[in-house]
Motif scaffolding. Structure first.
Motif, mmCIF file in Angstrom:
data_model
loop_
_atom_site.group_PDB
_atom_site.id
_atom_site.type_symbol
_atom_site.label_atom_id
_atom_site.label_comp_id
_atom_site.label_asym_id
_atom_site.label_seq_id
_atom_site.Cartn_x
_atom_site.Cartn_y
_atom_site.Cartn_z
ATOM 1 N N LYS A 1 -15.639 -4.527 -3.411
ATOM 2 C CA LYS A 1 -14.903 -4.278 -4.669
ATOM 3 C C LYS A 1 -14.557 -5.562 -5.419
ATOM 4 O O LYS A 1 -14.531 -5.581 -6.647
ATOM 5 C CB LYS A 1 -13.589 -3.536 -4.358
ATOM 6 N N SER B 1 5.334 -4.155 -1.413
ATOM 7 C CA SER B 1 4.702 -2.905 -1.869
ATOM 8 C C SER B 1 5.298 -2.443 -3.190
ATOM 9 O O SER B 1 4.592 -1.950 -4.070
ATOM 10 C CB SER B 1 4.905 -1.803 -0.825
ATOM 11 N N GLN C 1 0.316 -2.153 -10.385
ATOM 12 C CA GLN C 1 -0.690 -1.095 -10.577
ATOM 13 C C GLN C 1 -0.320 -0.223 -11.776
ATOM 14 O O GLN C 1 -1.178 0.079 -12.616
ATOM 15 C CB GLN C 1 -0.797 -0.252 -9.308
ATOM 16 N N LYS D 1 -1.641 -1.582 1.155
ATOM 17 C CA LYS D 1 -2.874 -0.785 1.130
ATOM 18 C C LYS D 1 -2.570 0.715 1.115
ATOM 19 O O LYS D 1 -3.255 1.492 0.447
ATOM 20 C CB LYS D 1 -3.728 -1.146 2.356
ATOM 21 N N LYS D 2 -1.527 1.072 1.831
ATOM 22 C CA LYS D 2 -1.122 2.475 1.958
ATOM 23 C C LYS D 2 -0.856 3.125 0.592
ATOM 24 O O LYS D 2 -1.092 4.305 0.396
ATOM 25 C CB LYS D 2 0.159 2.483 2.809
ATOM 26 N N TYR D 3 -0.343 2.325 -0.355
ATOM 27 C CA TYR D 3 0.081 2.879 -1.641
ATOM 28 C C TYR D 3 -0.871 2.582 -2.796
ATOM 29 O O TYR D 3 -0.742 3.162 -3.873
ATOM 30 C CB TYR D 3 1.460 2.312 -2.021
ATOM 31 N N LEU D 4 -1.803 1.652 -2.585
ATOM 32 C CA LEU D 4 -2.567 1.120 -3.710
ATOM 33 C C LEU D 4 -3.918 1.821 -3.871
ATOM 34 O O LEU D 4 -4.586 2.114 -2.886
ATOM 35 C CB LEU D 4 -2.807 -0.382 -3.456
ATOM 36 N N SER D 5 -4.321 2.077 -5.118
ATOM 37 C CA SER D 5 -5.660 2.633 -5.342
ATOM 38 C C SER D 5 -6.596 1.609 -5.978
ATOM 39 O O SER D 5 -7.792 1.841 -6.083
ATOM 40 C CB SER D 5 -5.564 3.879 -6.234
ATOM 41 N N ILE D 6 -6.054 0.455 -6.400
ATOM 42 C CA ILE D 6 -6.877 -0.609 -6.986
ATOM 43 C C ILE D 6 -7.217 -1.641 -5.895
ATOM 44 O O ILE D 6 -6.583 -1.648 -4.834
ATOM 45 C CB ILE D 6 -6.158 -1.295 -8.185
ATOM 46 N N ASP E 1 -9.622 -6.190 0.339
ATOM 47 C CA ASP E 1 -11.007 -6.210 -0.157
ATOM 48 C C ASP E 1 -11.521 -7.643 -0.309
ATOM 49 O O ASP E 1 -12.716 -7.858 -0.471
ATOM 50 C CB ASP E 1 -11.079 -5.498 -1.512
#
Length: 312
Positions: free
Chosen positions: A3, A119, A126, A159-164, A187
Protein backbone atom coordinates in the motif's frame (compact mmCIF):
# COMPACT_ATOMS: atom_id res chain seq x y z
CA UNK A 1 1.52 -4.60 -4.18
CA UNK A 2 2.39 -2.83 -0.95
CA UNK A 3 0.00 0.00 0.00
CA UNK A 4 2.80 2.45 0.81
CA UNK A 5 4.88 1.81 -2.32
CA UNK A 6 1.65 2.23 -4.33
CA UNK A 7 0.61 5.43 -2.52
CA UNK A 8 3.96 7.19 -3.00
CA UNK A 9 5.07 5.40 -6.22
CA UNK A 10 8.34 4.29 -4.61
CA UNK A 11 10.32 1.02 -4.67
CA UNK A 12 10.51 0.21 -0.95
CA UNK A 13 8.10 1.04 1.93
CA UNK A 14 10.83 2.99 3.77
CA UNK A 15 10.27 6.67 4.59
CA UNK A 16 13.07 8.87 5.91
CA UNK A 17 11.86 11.02 8.81
CA UNK A 18 11.81 14.77 8.10
CA UNK A 19 13.98 15.64 11.10
CA UNK A 20 14.89 19.22 11.94
CA UNK A 21 18.54 20.15 11.26
CA UNK A 22 19.17 16.72 9.68
CA UNK A 23 16.89 16.47 6.67
CA UNK A 24 17.98 18.81 3.90
CA UNK A 25 17.68 18.15 0.18
CA UNK A 26 20.90 16.06 0.12
CA UNK A 27 19.48 13.45 2.47
CA UNK A 28 15.95 13.53 1.01
CA UNK A 29 17.17 13.11 -2.59
CA UNK A 30 19.64 10.36 -1.60
CA UNK A 31 16.91 8.32 0.12
CA UNK A 32 14.53 8.81 -2.80
CA UNK A 33 17.26 7.80 -5.28
CA UNK A 34 17.85 4.66 -3.16
CA UNK A 35 14.21 3.59 -3.56
CA UNK A 36 12.66 4.98 -0.36
CA UNK A 37 10.80 8.24 0.21
CA UNK A 38 12.99 11.16 1.24
CA UNK A 39 11.50 14.01 3.27
CA UNK A 40 12.80 17.57 3.62
CA UNK A 41 12.41 18.72 7.24
CA UNK A 42 10.74 22.14 7.03
CA UNK A 43 10.72 22.58 10.82
CA UNK A 44 14.20 24.09 10.90
CA UNK A 45 13.94 26.15 7.70
CA UNK A 46 12.91 29.72 7.00
CA UNK A 47 10.45 29.85 4.09
CA UNK A 48 13.05 30.98 1.52
CA UNK A 49 15.45 28.24 2.69
CA UNK A 50 12.71 25.62 2.29
CA UNK A 51 12.00 26.82 -1.27
CA UNK A 52 15.70 26.50 -2.11
CA UNK A 53 15.84 22.95 -0.71
CA UNK A 54 12.74 21.90 -2.66
CA UNK A 55 14.21 23.30 -5.89
CA UNK A 56 17.58 21.61 -5.27
CA UNK A 57 15.85 18.32 -4.41
CA UNK A 58 13.99 18.40 -7.73
CA UNK A 59 17.34 18.72 -9.51
CA UNK A 60 18.96 15.97 -7.42
CA UNK A 61 16.28 13.30 -7.95
CA UNK A 62 13.61 12.41 -10.48
CA UNK A 63 11.94 10.18 -7.87
CA UNK A 64 9.10 11.16 -5.50
CA UNK A 65 10.06 13.10 -2.36
CA UNK A 66 8.07 15.04 0.24
CA UNK A 67 8.21 17.75 2.88
CA UNK A 68 7.59 17.29 6.61
CA UNK A 69 5.75 20.26 8.17
CA UNK A 70 5.37 20.67 11.95
CA UNK A 71 2.14 22.67 12.18
CA UNK A 72 3.33 24.67 15.18
CA UNK A 73 5.53 26.51 12.69
CA UNK A 74 5.10 30.32 12.99
CA UNK A 75 5.19 30.88 9.19
CA UNK A 76 2.91 27.90 8.46
CA UNK A 77 0.76 29.69 5.85
CA UNK A 78 3.82 30.82 3.89
CA UNK A 79 5.32 27.32 4.13
CA UNK A 80 2.13 25.70 2.78
CA UNK A 81 1.97 28.21 -0.09
CA UNK A 82 5.60 27.50 -1.06
CA UNK A 83 4.92 23.75 -1.04
CA UNK A 84 1.93 24.25 -3.35
CA UNK A 85 3.76 26.73 -5.62
CA UNK A 86 6.75 24.41 -5.99
CA UNK A 87 4.55 21.47 -6.94
CA UNK A 88 5.53 19.21 -4.04
CA UNK A 89 3.39 16.06 -4.29
CA UNK A 90 3.72 14.61 -0.77
CA UNK A 91 3.40 16.34 2.62
CA UNK A 92 3.78 14.84 6.09
CA UNK A 93 2.23 16.99 8.82
CA UNK A 94 2.87 16.73 12.55
CA UNK A 95 2.39 18.57 15.87
CA UNK A 96 -1.04 20.03 15.22
CA UNK A 97 -4.57 19.50 13.99
CA UNK A 98 -4.60 17.62 10.65
CA UNK A 99 -7.97 19.16 9.77
CA UNK A 100 -6.38 22.62 9.39
CA UNK A 101 -4.47 22.10 6.13
CA UNK A 102 -5.37 18.64 4.77
CA UNK A 103 -8.25 19.69 2.51
CA UNK A 104 -6.30 22.60 0.95
CA UNK A 105 -3.29 20.35 0.29
CA UNK A 106 -5.47 17.62 -1.22
CA UNK A 107 -7.28 20.18 -3.42
CA UNK A 108 -3.85 20.88 -4.88
CA UNK A 109 -3.22 17.24 -5.68
CA UNK A 110 -0.95 16.58 -2.70
CA UNK A 111 -0.84 13.27 -0.83
CA UNK A 112 -1.11 14.03 2.90
CA UNK A 113 0.20 11.93 5.79
CA UNK A 114 -0.12 12.88 9.47
CA UNK A 115 2.13 11.77 12.35
CA UNK A 116 0.39 10.64 15.56
CA UNK A 117 1.28 9.00 18.87
CA UNK A 118 -2.10 7.47 19.77
CA UNK A 119 -5.16 5.71 18.30
CA UNK A 120 -7.32 8.72 19.18
CA UNK A 121 -5.25 11.07 17.04
CA UNK A 122 -4.93 8.45 14.28
CA UNK A 123 -8.72 8.40 13.99
CA UNK A 124 -8.85 12.22 13.98
CA UNK A 125 -6.32 12.24 11.14
CA UNK A 126 -8.32 9.65 9.21
CA UNK A 127 -11.51 11.70 9.71
CA UNK A 128 -9.65 14.79 8.47
CA UNK A 129 -9.08 13.01 5.16
CA UNK A 130 -5.36 12.19 5.26
CA UNK A 131 -4.10 9.45 2.92
CA UNK A 132 -2.02 7.61 5.54
CA UNK A 133 -0.91 7.86 9.15
CA UNK A 134 2.50 7.55 10.80
CA UNK A 135 2.10 6.03 14.27
CA UNK A 136 5.22 6.90 16.24
CA UNK A 137 6.17 5.07 19.40
CA UNK A 138 7.84 6.50 22.51
CA UNK A 139 11.25 5.10 21.50
CA UNK A 140 11.54 7.77 18.83
CA UNK A 141 13.95 10.68 18.98
CA UNK A 142 12.90 14.31 19.09
CA UNK A 143 9.39 15.38 20.04
CA UNK A 144 7.31 12.59 21.36
CA UNK A 145 3.86 11.49 22.51
CA UNK A 146 2.70 12.28 26.04
CA UNK A 147 1.09 8.84 26.33
CA UNK A 148 4.46 7.01 26.42
CA UNK A 149 3.05 4.24 24.21
CA UNK A 150 5.80 2.11 22.67
CA UNK A 151 5.82 1.12 19.00
CA UNK A 152 5.23 -2.55 19.82
CA UNK A 153 1.89 -1.74 21.45
CA UNK A 154 0.94 1.33 19.39
CA UNK A 155 0.98 -0.27 15.93
CA UNK A 156 -1.58 -3.06 16.59
CA UNK A 157 -3.79 -0.66 18.58
CA UNK A 158 -3.88 1.88 15.75
CA UNK A 159 -4.26 -0.85 13.10
CA UNK A 160 -7.40 -2.07 14.85
CA UNK A 161 -9.23 1.18 14.08
CA UNK A 162 -7.65 2.41 10.86
CA UNK A 163 -8.80 1.77 7.29
CA UNK A 164 -6.08 3.87 5.60
CA UNK A 165 -2.40 2.80 5.24
CA UNK A 166 -0.33 2.75 8.42
CA UNK A 167 3.37 3.63 8.70
CA UNK A 168 5.24 2.59 11.86
CA UNK A 169 7.90 4.83 13.43
CA UNK A 170 9.96 4.85 16.61
CA UNK A 171 12.81 2.43 17.22
CA UNK A 172 13.00 1.16 13.63
CA UNK A 173 16.38 1.20 11.91
CA UNK A 174 16.91 -2.34 10.59
CA UNK A 175 15.28 -4.79 8.21
CA UNK A 176 14.27 -6.94 11.18
CA UNK A 177 12.62 -3.95 12.84
CA UNK A 178 10.82 -3.21 9.59
CA UNK A 179 9.56 -6.79 9.31
CA UNK A 180 8.43 -6.78 12.97
CA UNK A 181 6.45 -3.57 12.41
CA UNK A 182 4.81 -5.03 9.31
CA UNK A 183 3.94 -8.27 11.11
CA UNK A 184 2.17 -6.08 13.70
CA UNK A 185 0.11 -4.45 10.95
CA UNK A 186 2.14 -1.59 9.50
CA UNK A 187 2.28 -1.16 5.72
CA UNK A 188 5.65 0.61 5.85
CA UNK A 189 8.12 2.22 8.20
CA UNK A 190 9.51 5.69 8.89
CA UNK A 191 13.17 5.78 9.91
CA UNK A 192 14.68 8.83 11.60
CA UNK A 193 17.71 8.19 13.82
CA UNK A 194 19.53 5.87 11.41
CA UNK A 195 19.34 8.52 8.66
CA UNK A 196 20.48 11.24 11.09
CA UNK A 197 23.74 9.28 11.27
CA UNK A 198 24.16 9.18 7.48
CA UNK A 199 26.74 10.79 5.21
CA UNK A 200 24.06 12.98 3.58
CA UNK A 201 22.42 14.17 6.80
CA UNK A 202 22.85 17.93 7.27
CA UNK A 203 23.67 17.41 10.95
CA UNK A 204 27.11 18.42 12.28
CA UNK A 205 29.78 15.69 12.29
CA UNK A 206 30.09 16.11 16.09
CA UNK A 207 26.43 15.10 16.43
CA UNK A 208 26.72 12.21 13.97
CA UNK A 209 29.73 10.83 15.86
CA UNK A 210 27.88 11.18 19.16
CA UNK A 211 24.94 9.21 17.72
CA UNK A 212 27.10 6.25 16.70
CA UNK A 213 28.82 6.25 20.11
CA UNK A 214 25.50 6.38 21.95
CA UNK A 215 24.90 3.35 24.18
CA UNK A 216 21.71 1.75 25.42
CA UNK A 217 20.06 3.94 28.07
CA UNK A 218 21.85 7.15 27.07
CA UNK A 219 18.72 8.91 25.81
CA UNK A 220 15.67 10.02 27.79
CA UNK A 221 12.42 11.91 27.28
CA UNK A 222 12.24 15.17 29.23
CA UNK A 223 10.55 18.62 29.24
CA UNK A 224 7.10 17.03 29.24
CA UNK A 225 5.57 20.27 30.54
CA UNK A 226 6.62 22.03 27.30
CA UNK A 227 6.69 19.36 24.63
CA UNK A 228 8.14 15.92 25.45
CA UNK A 229 11.49 15.44 23.70
CA UNK A 230 13.96 12.53 23.69
CA UNK A 231 17.53 13.74 24.15
CA UNK A 232 21.02 12.36 24.56
CA UNK A 233 22.15 12.85 28.17
CA UNK A 234 24.68 15.68 27.92
CA UNK A 235 25.34 18.75 30.10
CA UNK A 236 22.19 20.51 28.86
CA UNK A 237 20.10 17.44 29.71
CA UNK A 238 21.72 17.28 33.17
CA UNK A 239 20.96 20.99 33.70
CA UNK A 240 17.28 20.23 33.05
CA UNK A 241 17.34 17.41 35.63
CA UNK A 242 18.96 19.71 38.22
CA UNK A 243 16.29 22.35 37.60
CA UNK A 244 13.54 19.73 38.07
CA UNK A 245 14.77 19.20 41.65
CA UNK A 246 13.53 22.73 42.42
CA UNK A 247 9.97 22.01 41.09
CA UNK A 248 10.33 24.68 38.38
CA UNK A 249 7.51 26.58 36.74
CA UNK A 250 6.88 26.24 33.00
CA UNK A 251 8.42 29.68 32.53
CA UNK A 252 11.59 28.60 34.32
CA UNK A 253 11.86 25.56 32.04
CA UNK A 254 11.32 27.79 29.01
CA UNK A 255 14.04 30.14 30.21
CA UNK A 256 16.52 27.27 30.56
CA UNK A 257 15.59 25.94 27.12
CA UNK A 258 15.99 29.37 25.54
CA UNK A 259 16.09 29.63 21.77
CA UNK A 260 17.84 27.61 19.08
CA UNK A 261 19.08 24.83 21.40
CA UNK A 262 18.40 22.14 18.79
CA UNK A 263 20.27 24.13 16.12
CA UNK A 264 23.18 24.63 18.52
CA UNK A 265 23.43 20.91 19.22
CA UNK A 266 22.56 19.09 16.01
CA UNK A 267 23.52 21.64 13.34
CA UNK A 268 26.36 23.57 14.96
CA UNK A 269 27.79 20.61 16.88
CA UNK A 270 27.76 22.00 20.44
CA UNK A 271 27.68 18.74 22.38
CA UNK A 272 27.69 20.48 25.77
CA UNK A 273 24.96 23.14 25.63
CA UNK A 274 23.05 21.87 22.59
CA UNK A 275 19.82 19.87 22.42
CA UNK A 276 20.77 16.48 20.94
CA UNK A 277 17.60 14.73 19.76
CA UNK A 278 17.90 11.03 18.88
CA UNK A 279 15.97 7.78 19.35
CA UNK A 280 16.70 4.82 21.63
CA UNK A 281 17.67 2.67 18.64
CA UNK A 282 20.85 4.76 18.24
CA UNK A 283 22.45 2.37 20.74
CA UNK A 284 22.58 -0.12 17.84
CA UNK A 285 24.55 2.02 15.37
CA UNK A 286 28.30 1.63 14.94
CA UNK A 287 29.08 3.68 11.85
CA UNK A 288 28.01 6.53 9.60
CA UNK A 289 26.71 5.15 6.29
CA UNK A 290 25.36 6.58 3.05
CA UNK A 291 21.59 6.73 2.68
CA UNK A 292 21.81 4.10 -0.07
CA UNK A 293 23.79 1.73 2.17
CA UNK A 294 21.16 2.15 4.91
CA UNK A 295 18.26 1.39 2.55
CA UNK A 296 20.08 -1.55 0.91
CA UNK A 297 21.05 -3.01 4.30
CA UNK A 298 17.46 -2.76 5.54
CA UNK A 299 16.02 -4.50 2.47
CA UNK A 300 18.64 -7.25 2.55
CA UNK A 301 18.07 -7.89 6.26
CA UNK A 302 14.28 -7.75 5.78
CA UNK A 303 14.46 -10.52 3.14
CA UNK A 304 16.76 -12.69 5.30
CA UNK A 305 14.52 -12.27 8.37
CA UNK A 306 11.42 -13.03 6.30
CA UNK A 307 12.93 -16.33 5.10
CA UNK A 308 14.03 -17.25 8.65
CA UNK A 309 10.50 -16.80 9.99
CA UNK A 310 9.39 -19.91 8.02
CA UNK A 311 11.39 -22.00 10.50
CA UNK A 312 9.84 -20.61 13.69
Amino acid sequence: MNKITQLFKIQYPIIQGGMIWNSGYKLASAVSNAGGLGLIGAGSMYPDVLREHIQKCKLATDKPFGVNVPMLYPNIEEIINIIIEEGVKIVFTSAGNPATWTSLLKQNGITVVHVVSSSKFALKAQDAGVDAVVAEGFEAGGHNGREETTTLTLIPMVKKYLSIPLIAAGGIATGRGMLAAMVLGADGVQVGSRFAASVESSAHDNFKNTIINCKEGETQVTLKELAPVRLIKNKFYNDIQELYKTSPSVDELKTLLGRARAKKGMFEGDLVEGELEIGQISGLFEDIKTAKEIVDDMIREFEIAKSEIQNL
